[in-house]
Write an enzyme that holds these catalytic residues in place. Structure first.
Site: not given
Length: 218
Positions: A43-45, A48
């Protein structure tokens, strides 16, 4: 505990773009700090990468972007390659390394007894490191958002939130539900009717005396 109007912690840290001293890095403008529980998380990928695509929109508003992940900078640098490959945007803003967890703790995203090393910790251990802080030129928090790991953050909403915060800072107005740039706004209660008449000589709509609606100031 940090809350809206708290001064953000100042710190010195290594980032993917070199060492920073946080208050100096913010400078005289606005800033967004958004945090991540671990490198190479799916999810963070996506977050960002999407934020990288909005970098120019934030820059137009005089707002810097900086990320934080509870891992060393060397790991971040490898992760950024994956982000560009999979999301189609190169990350041009810095990503803070926090391998001793000190910054996450200073922002109350981890408890004081969480340990002193990111090594061996899983994303679940760091699940609370999923916050967005909108920071004003006075180095104070104007807004905070915290999401679970399973829900990608809506950075279009963060951009809208920044617009609202900046408008309020410049003109004593508040933004109503679902407001977007160019929509009508509300005169804040701290502005008396007498003062409002000076600012808005054409008057305002008032479905109730405490709801004074005017066009968005320019």
């Amino acid at each position: 505990m940090l809350s809206i109007n708290s001064e953000v912690p100042n710190f010195t840290a290594q980032t993917t773009q070199g060492e920073i001293q946080f208050h100096d890095w913010i400078g005289e403008g606005w800033a967004i700090l958004f945090s991540h529980p671990k490198d190479f998380t799916p999810v963070c990928t996506t977050e960002l990468g999407y934020m990288a695509g909005l970098a120019d929109d934030f820059a137009e508003r005089g707002c810097k972007i900086i990320g934080l992940s509870v891992d060393p900078v060397a790991s971040h640098s490898e992760w950024l390659k994956d982000i560009e490959e999979t999301q189609g945007n190169a990350v041009t803003y810095p990503l803070i390394g926090d391998p001793d967890l000190s910054i996450a703790k200073s922002f109350n995203m981890l408890p004081a007894d969480a340990g002193e090393s990111a090594e061996g910790r899983t994303p679940v251990d760091n699940a609370t490191v999923r916050s967005v802080f909108v920071i004003g030129p006075d180095k104070r928090i104007k807004a905070m958002l915290t999401y679970p790991m399973s829900t990608g953050r809506n950075f279009d909403e963060v951009l809208r939130l920044l617009d609202s915060c900046q408008l309020t800072a410049s003109h004593q107005v508040a933004t109503p539900v679902n407001w977007n740039q160019g929509d009508d706004v509300i005169i804040v209660p701290a502005v008396s009717d007498e003062e409002a008449k000076e600012r808005y000589p054409d008057g305002w709509q008032a479905p109730k005396p405490y709801i004074r609606i005017v066009p968005q100031p320019q």
